[in-house]
Design a protein around this motif. Structure first.
Motif, PDB file in Angstrom:
ATOM      1  N   LEU A  96      37.049   4.712 -25.097  1.00  0.00           N
ATOM      2  CA  LEU A  96      37.751   4.423 -23.855  1.00  0.00           C
ATOM      3  C   LEU A  96      36.838   3.769 -22.824  1.00  0.00           C
ATOM      4  O   LEU A  96      37.184   2.738 -22.242  1.00  0.00           O
ATOM      5  N   ARG A 155      43.418  10.115 -19.534  1.00  0.00           N
ATOM      6  CA  ARG A 155      42.287  10.743 -20.232  1.00  0.00           C
ATOM      7  C   ARG A 155      42.573  12.209 -20.528  1.00  0.00           C
ATOM      8  O   ARG A 155      42.323  12.691 -21.645  1.00  0.00           O
ATOM      9  N   ARG A 156      43.099  12.921 -19.528  1.00  0.00           N
ATOM     10  CA  ARG A 156      43.375  14.347 -19.730  1.00  0.00           C
ATOM     11  C   ARG A 156      44.410  14.551 -20.833  1.00  0.00           C
ATOM     12  O   ARG A 156      44.305  15.472 -21.649  1.00  0.00           O
ATOM     13  N   SER A 161      34.564   8.423 -28.553  1.00  0.00           N
ATOM     14  CA  SER A 161      35.557   7.753 -27.723  1.00  0.00           C
ATOM     15  C   SER A 161      35.139   6.311 -27.438  1.00  0.00           C
ATOM     16  O   SER A 161      33.966   6.030 -27.167  1.00  0.00           O
ATOM     17  N   THR A 188      33.401  12.077 -16.028  1.00  0.00           N
ATOM     18  CA  THR A 188      33.497  13.189 -16.983  1.00  0.00           C
ATOM     19  C   THR A 188      32.198  13.388 -17.742  1.00  0.00           C
ATOM     20  O   THR A 188      32.025  14.384 -18.436  1.00  0.00           O
ATOM     21  N   LEU A 237      36.491   7.727 -16.062  1.00  0.00           N
ATOM     22  CA  LEU A 237      35.893   8.100 -17.344  1.00  0.00           C
ATOM     23  C   LEU A 237      34.425   8.475 -17.192  1.00  0.00           C
ATOM     24  O   LEU A 237      33.939   9.405 -17.845  1.00  0.00           O
ATOM     25  N   GLU A 254      42.735  13.942 -24.199  1.00  0.00           N
ATOM     26  CA  GLU A 254      41.865  15.063 -24.546  1.00  0.00           C
ATOM     27  C   GLU A 254      42.673  16.286 -24.976  1.00  0.00           C
ATOM     28  O   GLU A 254      42.257  17.055 -25.846  1.00  0.00           O
ATOM     29  N   THR A 259      44.118   6.559 -14.857  1.00  0.00           N
ATOM     30  CA  THR A 259      43.238   6.723 -16.013  1.00  0.00           C
ATOM     31  C   THR A 259      42.786   8.172 -16.149  1.00  0.00           C
ATOM     32  O   THR A 259      42.624   8.668 -17.277  1.00  0.00           O
ATOM     33  N   SER A 260      42.598   8.857 -15.019  1.00  0.00           N
ATOM     34  CA  SER A 260      42.270  10.286 -15.094  1.00  0.00           C
ATOM     35  C   SER A 260      43.389  11.048 -15.800  1.00  0.00           C
ATOM     36  O   SER A 260      43.135  11.919 -16.651  1.00  0.00           O
ATOM     37  N   VAL A 306      44.988   2.093 -23.742  1.00  0.00           N
ATOM     38  CA  VAL A 306      44.366   3.386 -24.040  1.00  0.00           C
ATOM     39  C   VAL A 306      44.737   3.843 -25.445  1.00  0.00           C
ATOM     40  O   VAL A 306      43.881   4.304 -26.219  1.00  0.00           O
TER      41      VAL A 306
END
Length: 695
Positions: A185, A66-67, A183, A233, A230, A70, A62-63, A168
């Motif tokens: 998420l 997410r990146r 977001s 962050t 998530l 973004e 998930t990291s 996602v």
């Protein structure tokens, strides 16, 4: 001069690309699993290492997602799946290929088909569902451990990887349509995680065996890691964790403590995953959230310790290799593993893992051609086809062996000396009664729970009852008698003999059977030392008695694996005796004749056919002293203490044992299908002797 500007919020720390604490968690997780598999009685909850892996996977994947969102505002599914394939498949398919080939060389014929099926299921990442299906089938619960059953957790992860980026993408699309600039998420994934946790708690309480392997009951563990990825962050949480407070230190130590407590206190009888999995899952999340706690933390030295990081680096390959070594080593050595052997297995797992990391995993990640999704896809299909081909070769070998076995048994069964017939009074010319069997290969026709076309389910399968009633009708004339075969799987394995008797006597047979449940008023607390469905068995037993006493039945033939049960009472044996006496009294008062088949001698072996195959010229190596194999049991004692018209004990022990020894191969027949259930071939050979007792 005073400034009226608000102070700037502390800058968020730069996101680290290498997380030594995650590597340490991987090392801890794989060591817990391996030690548990090698010494299950020493580390009873070591299986929670798998839960640690799940949280780590959810966090890291998930990291990454997410990146990418973004950075680009979307996801490249082709690139994501190609990266996952490069990272996971080369080592996984290599181990599957080597394991399949080694199994064909080392495992007995009786395990080839099951192994081939499990290799196929693991190749296509469906092993968890295969195990979940078998977990709710009692007839499969006595099966020997699959050489690749550890791929169930990899199957869960691959199924997660297949669906998670789609979720996602959906949440990104939904936010763009409903909340531009915001977001969804974190709230969306949190909802999925909570729903999976709720289902896990419910399903673990309802179907605990299947719940352990199923993906919906495990997704929340990966989801916790995703929520953490998530949440970290967010400025508020990150600032609180990094603002010089003691929070990171407390989190790390509490997290490691939670994982340790779970590994030490949980056991195979714990209802898991369910709510109990919160302990290792939240513990793992706490360690990851704590991050780098600094050099003053005593645990930092252990986390950064070179051996810790090394085991973390090779943890995936260690997990892949260790279980096939544990299963196959006893066959290669022709003996159970000693402590020294187990240490050698651990060392071999580390060496093979290091070689796999250096020669397979790293080259697959670095090879430039494999960075193209199309090349990855073609390579994946080719590798899977190769492994599937080896599994198909195993199926072919099984088919050939079973064809030979059927031919051999067809010829042998016409011999009056076959099976129990060799022990009949006046039997002559039967040769070596306890010599090697006609065939060491067992087929589906030999299984105790064989399918008989004369039988069909006539009652049961409804949501309001546990009772399944099967009616077997032999012959075309009106039946001479209606007889019920009742009990657990140790009543079921008499079907071969009972069906032959029913055919000869023109009976209508009713079968009411449930694995691991005797029909008795005594409450069953444990089965073979493990927790069992006490209330379910008691309810089922009551329904059996109600059915028998309210239907047109002439006689009941009953048996059970009596020595395997622990009954509720200060003296388990005495409680069992009283429970059987009470049940049978009710049947007798209803006018039923009750024939109690004494349970078969115990073997003391984990798997009889494998023992015979390991000693093909010396079946006596698999025999057992009669004094150990035949012991007092509650059902036998209950009959002996209850002299009543209509209650009979049928004791055929002398067809399994002589005065000193009990045998596993008699008259060319294999007596046992596994550790304690009769083969259909030997059960059928008992029919003339059972007929003499029942009629």
């Amino acid at each position: 001069m005073l400034s009226l500007r608000a102070p700037e919020a502390p800058a968020l720390p730069r996101e680290r690309t290498f997380l030594p604490e995650v590597q340490a968690l991987r090392a801890l997780a794989v060591l817990l699993v391996v030690v548990y598999h090698l010494w299950p009685n020493r580390l009873t909850g070591g299986y929670v290492g798998v839960d640690v892996f799940f949280v780590i996977s959810g966090f890291l994947i998930t990291s990454h997602l997410r990146r990418e969102v973004e950075r680009t505002g979307t996801l490249s599914l082709r690139a994501f799946y190609a990266r996952r394939a490069r990272r996971l498949l080369p080592a996984a398919l290599l181990v599957l290929l080597v394991t399949a080939l080694a199994s064909g060389l080392l495992l007995p014929v009786s395990r080839w088909a099951a192994t081939a099926g499990d290799v196929l299921a693991s190749t296509f990442y469906a092993q968890n569902w295969a195990l979940a299906g078998r977990a709710v089938d009692y007839s499969a619960s006595q099966d020997a451990a699959s050489v690749v059953q550890h791929y169930w957790s990899l199957s869960v992860e691959e199924q997660f990887y297949a669906v998670w980026p789609l979720l996602v993408l959906f949440l990104v699309w939904l936010a763009g349509r409903t909340r531009p600039g915001r977001s969804l998420l974190l709230p969306g994934i949190a909802v999925v995680t909570v729903a999976s946790l709720a289902w896990s708690v419910y399903w673990t309480a309802t179907e605990p065996a299947a719940a352990y392997f199923q993906t919906p009951t495990r997704v929340w563990e990966l989801g916790v890691g995703a929520v953490l990825a998530l949440a970290l962050t967010g400025r508020r949480l990150a600032t609180w964790l990094r603002a010089g407070t003691a929070a990171p230190l407390v989190l790390r130590w509490a997290g490691f403590a939670a994982i340790t407590v779970a590994a030490v206190t949980l056991s195979s009888s714990s209802p898991f995953p369910g709510y109990l999995a919160l302990l290792p899952v939240l513990g793992t999340a706490a360690v990851i959230a704590a991050g780098d706690t600094g050099p003053r933390d005593p645990s930092s030295r252990l986390v950064s310790f070179a051996p810790t990081q090394f085991v973390g680096d090779v943890s995936y390959a260690v997990y892949l290799w260790h279980w096939p070594l544990i299963v196959l080593a006893p066959f290669a050595l022709a003996r159970p593993l000693t402590t020294v052997d187990k240490i050698a297995v651990l060392a071999a797992s580390l060496v093979l893992a290091w070689l796999t990391r250096r020669l397979v995993e790293q080259p697959a990640l670095q090879w430039r051609r494999l960075r193209r999704p199309l090349v990855v896809g073609v390579s994946t299909v080719a590798a899977m086809a190769l492994v599937a081909g080896v599994a198909g070769w195993q199926y072919h070998r099984v088919a050939m062996a079973e064809a030979d076995a059927r031919d051999a048994l067809a010829a042998a069964q016409d011999d009056p000396c076959f099976g129990a017939g060799s022990l009949a009074p006046g039997a002559t010319g039967c040769g070596d009664v306890y010599g090697p069997p006609a065939s060491l290969t067992l087929t589906d026709d030999d299984q105790p729970w064989f399918i008989d076309p004369a039988c069909r389910l006539t009652e049961g399968g409804r949501s309001d009852t546990d009772l399944d009633v099967t009616t077997c009708r032999f012959g075309s004339e009106p039946p001479t008698r209606r007889v019920a075969l009742v009990g657990d799987s140790h009543a079921e394995h008499w079907r071969g003999a009972v069906h032959e008797v029913a055919r000869r006597q023109n009976w209508e047979l009713v079968e009411i059977l449930r694995g691991a449940c005797p029909v008795t008023e005594a409450r069953v607390l444990a089965f073979q030392g493990a927790d069992t469905d006490t209330d379910g068995c008691a309810r089922w037993g009551g329904e059996v008695t109600d059915w028998l006493t309210s239907h047109d039945v002439d006689a009941v033939v009953t048996s059970s694996f009596t020595t395997a049960f622990t009954f509720d009472g200060a003296d388990s044996l005495e409680a069992g005796v009283q429970g059987f006496q009470a049940t049978w009294s009710t049947w007798l008062e209803a006018g039923l004749e009750v024939d109690v088949l004494r349970d078969v001698p115990t073997t003391g072996l984990p798997h009889v056919p494998e023992c015979l195959q390991a000693h093909p010229g010396d079946p006596l190596a698999c025999s057992r002293p009669r004094a150990d194999a035949v012991v007092p049991d509650a059902a036998t004692l209950a009959v002996e203490r209850t002299p009543a018209p209509g209650l009979h004990l049928v004791d055929l022990t002398d067809l399994f044992c002589d005065e000193t020894t009990c045998y596993t191969a008699i008259g060319g027949a294999v007596v046992y299908w596994d550790a304690n259930h009769l083969t259909a071939q030997y059960s059928r050979s008992l029919a003339p002797f059972l007929l003499e007792e029942l009629v």
